[in-house]
Scaffold this motif. Structure first.
Motif, PDB file in Angstrom:
ATOM      1  N   UNK A   1       5.060  -6.967 -13.602  1.00 41.13           N
ATOM      2  CA  UNK A   1       4.401  -5.856 -14.243  1.00 41.13           C
ATOM      3  C   UNK A   1       4.817  -5.855 -15.707  1.00 41.13           C
ATOM      4  N   UNK A   2       4.071  -5.228 -16.520  1.00 38.42           N
ATOM      5  CA  UNK A   2       4.227  -5.293 -17.964  1.00 38.42           C
ATOM      6  C   UNK A   2       5.267  -4.344 -18.513  1.00 38.42           C
ATOM      7  N   UNK A   3       6.088  -3.740 -17.707  1.00 38.55           N
ATOM      8  CA  UNK A   3       7.085  -2.797 -18.191  1.00 38.55           C
ATOM      9  C   UNK A   3       6.598  -1.373 -18.052  1.00 38.55           C
ATOM     10  N   UNK A   4       5.335  -1.191 -17.853  1.00 43.92           N
ATOM     11  CA  UNK A   4       4.754   0.130 -17.627  1.00 43.92           C
ATOM     12  C   UNK A   4       3.439  -0.076 -16.911  1.00 43.92           C
ATOM     13  N   UNK A   5       3.017   0.934 -16.218  1.00 46.59           N
ATOM     14  CA  UNK A   5       1.723   0.843 -15.541  1.00 46.59           C
ATOM     15  C   UNK A   5       1.091   2.213 -15.516  1.00 46.59           C
ATOM     16  N   UNK A   6      -0.184   2.220 -15.351  1.00 43.38           N
ATOM     17  CA  UNK A   6      -0.927   3.461 -15.312  1.00 43.38           C
ATOM     18  C   UNK A   6      -1.524   3.598 -13.921  1.00 43.38           C
ATOM     19  N   UNK A   7      -1.149   4.643 -13.198  1.00 43.30           N
ATOM     20  CA  UNK A   7      -1.630   4.878 -11.841  1.00 43.30           C
ATOM     21  C   UNK A   7      -3.139   4.744 -11.742  1.00 43.30           C
ATOM     22  N   UNK A   8      -3.837   5.234 -12.744  1.00 45.02           N
ATOM     23  CA  UNK A   8      -5.291   5.252 -12.692  1.00 45.02           C
ATOM     24  C   UNK A   8      -5.907   3.888 -12.952  1.00 45.02           C
ATOM     25  N   UNK A   9      -5.139   2.956 -13.509  1.00 50.00           N
ATOM     26  CA  UNK A   9      -5.624   1.592 -13.702  1.00 50.00           C
ATOM     27  C   UNK A   9      -5.121   0.673 -12.596  1.00 50.00           C
ATOM     28  N   UNK A  10      -3.857   0.801 -12.260  1.00 53.45           N
ATOM     29  CA  UNK A  10      -3.263  -0.063 -11.248  1.00 53.45           C
ATOM     30  C   UNK A  10      -3.946   0.157  -9.897  1.00 53.45           C
ATOM     31  N   UNK A  11      -4.585   1.274  -9.755  1.00 50.09           N
ATOM     32  CA  UNK A  11      -5.206   1.681  -8.501  1.00 50.09           C
ATOM     33  C   UNK A  11      -6.677   1.296  -8.431  1.00 50.09           C
ATOM     34  N   UNK A  20       0.351  -5.838  -8.633  1.00 55.30           N
ATOM     35  CA  UNK A  20       1.663  -5.750  -8.002  1.00 55.30           C
ATOM     36  C   UNK A  20       1.870  -7.059  -7.252  1.00 55.30           C
ATOM     37  N   UNK A  21       3.111  -7.402  -6.979  1.00 51.44           N
ATOM     38  CA  UNK A  21       3.388  -8.654  -6.282  1.00 51.44           C
ATOM     39  C   UNK A  21       4.283  -8.405  -5.083  1.00 51.44           C
ATOM     40  N   UNK A  22       3.944  -9.077  -3.982  1.00 54.26           N
ATOM     41  CA  UNK A  22       4.767  -9.065  -2.782  1.00 54.26           C
ATOM     42  C   UNK A  22       4.772 -10.511  -2.280  1.00 54.26           C
ATOM     43  N   UNK A  23       5.981 -11.075  -2.151  1.00 51.43           N
ATOM     44  CA  UNK A  23       6.121 -12.482  -1.743  1.00 51.43           C
ATOM     45  C   UNK A  23       5.314 -13.413  -2.658  1.00 51.43           C
ATOM     46  N   UNK A  24       5.374 -13.136  -3.945  1.00 51.23           N
ATOM     47  CA  UNK A  24       4.702 -13.931  -4.983  1.00 51.23           C
ATOM     48  C   UNK A  24       3.182 -13.932  -4.877  1.00 51.23           C
ATOM     49  N   UNK A  25       2.615 -12.964  -4.187  1.00 47.41           N
ATOM     50  CA  UNK A  25       1.168 -12.849  -4.089  1.00 47.41           C
ATOM     51  C   UNK A  25       0.725 -11.508  -4.674  1.00 47.41           C
ATOM     52  N   UNK A  38       3.936   3.901  -2.722  1.00 48.71           N
ATOM     53  CA  UNK A  38       3.955   2.475  -2.369  1.00 48.71           C
ATOM     54  C   UNK A  38       5.339   1.883  -2.596  1.00 48.71           C
ATOM     55  N   UNK A  39       5.962   2.184  -3.736  1.00 46.85           N
ATOM     56  CA  UNK A  39       7.301   1.673  -4.030  1.00 46.85           C
ATOM     57  C   UNK A  39       8.289   2.155  -2.970  1.00 46.85           C
ATOM     58  N   UNK A  40       8.199   3.424  -2.604  1.00 47.51           N
ATOM     59  CA  UNK A  40       9.093   3.997  -1.592  1.00 47.51           C
ATOM     60  C   UNK A  40       8.883   3.324  -0.243  1.00 47.51           C
ATOM     61  N   UNK A  41       7.640   3.179   0.178  1.00 41.83           N
ATOM     62  CA  UNK A  41       7.352   2.555   1.472  1.00 41.83           C
ATOM     63  C   UNK A  41       7.822   1.104   1.514  1.00 41.83           C
ATOM     64  N   UNK A  42       7.652   0.380   0.405  1.00 44.94           N
ATOM     65  CA  UNK A  42       8.132  -1.005   0.349  1.00 44.94           C
ATOM     66  C   UNK A  42       9.658  -1.056   0.490  1.00 44.94           C
ATOM     67  N   UNK A  43      10.347  -0.152  -0.209  1.00 48.08           N
ATOM     68  CA  UNK A  43      11.813  -0.113  -0.143  1.00 48.08           C
ATOM     69  C   UNK A  43      12.287   0.208   1.277  1.00 48.08           C
TER      70      UNK A  43
END
Length: 109
Positions: A1-11, A20-25, A38-43
């Protein structure tokens, strides 16, 4: 990620700006999925997986800080409509007086 993200764009997978990346995908959040959830559920998922290994594990969980207009779900922000209309200073005084009445701390003369 670029150091910041916007919920309304990332979504918005139709207009992908920050994957976002999970297992390099790369993956994108489903519509109306909040990044903090999402971050909480992943953790939590990582912790559940790790609990089976019985080996030391370190997890650093950093949430996306709201640097530009507060990015919270609509139902969360609606409950505060009108709360700050009286102004920050008036609200601060009111909260201080309430705390004194509930003896959260002693008033210093």
């Amino acid at each position: 990620m670029w150091g910041a993200s916007n919920f309304y764009e990332i979504n918005d997978p139709e207009n992908p700006t920050v994957p976002l990346y999970r297992n390099n995908k790369a993956f994108y959040l489903p519509k109306n999925r909040y990044l903090t959830d999402e971050i909480t559920d992943q953790a939590i998922g990582f912790l559940r997986e790790q609990a089976q290994d019985k080996k030391p594990f370190f997890l650093y969980l950093a949430f996306n800080a709201p640097h530009w207009p507060l990015q919270a779900p609509e139902e969360e922000t609606q409950k505060y409509n009108g709360v700050y209309q009286q102004g920050w200073d008036s609200l601060r005084v009111k909260r201080y007086e309430n705390a004194l009445q509930k003896v959260f701390f002693l008033k210093v003369s």
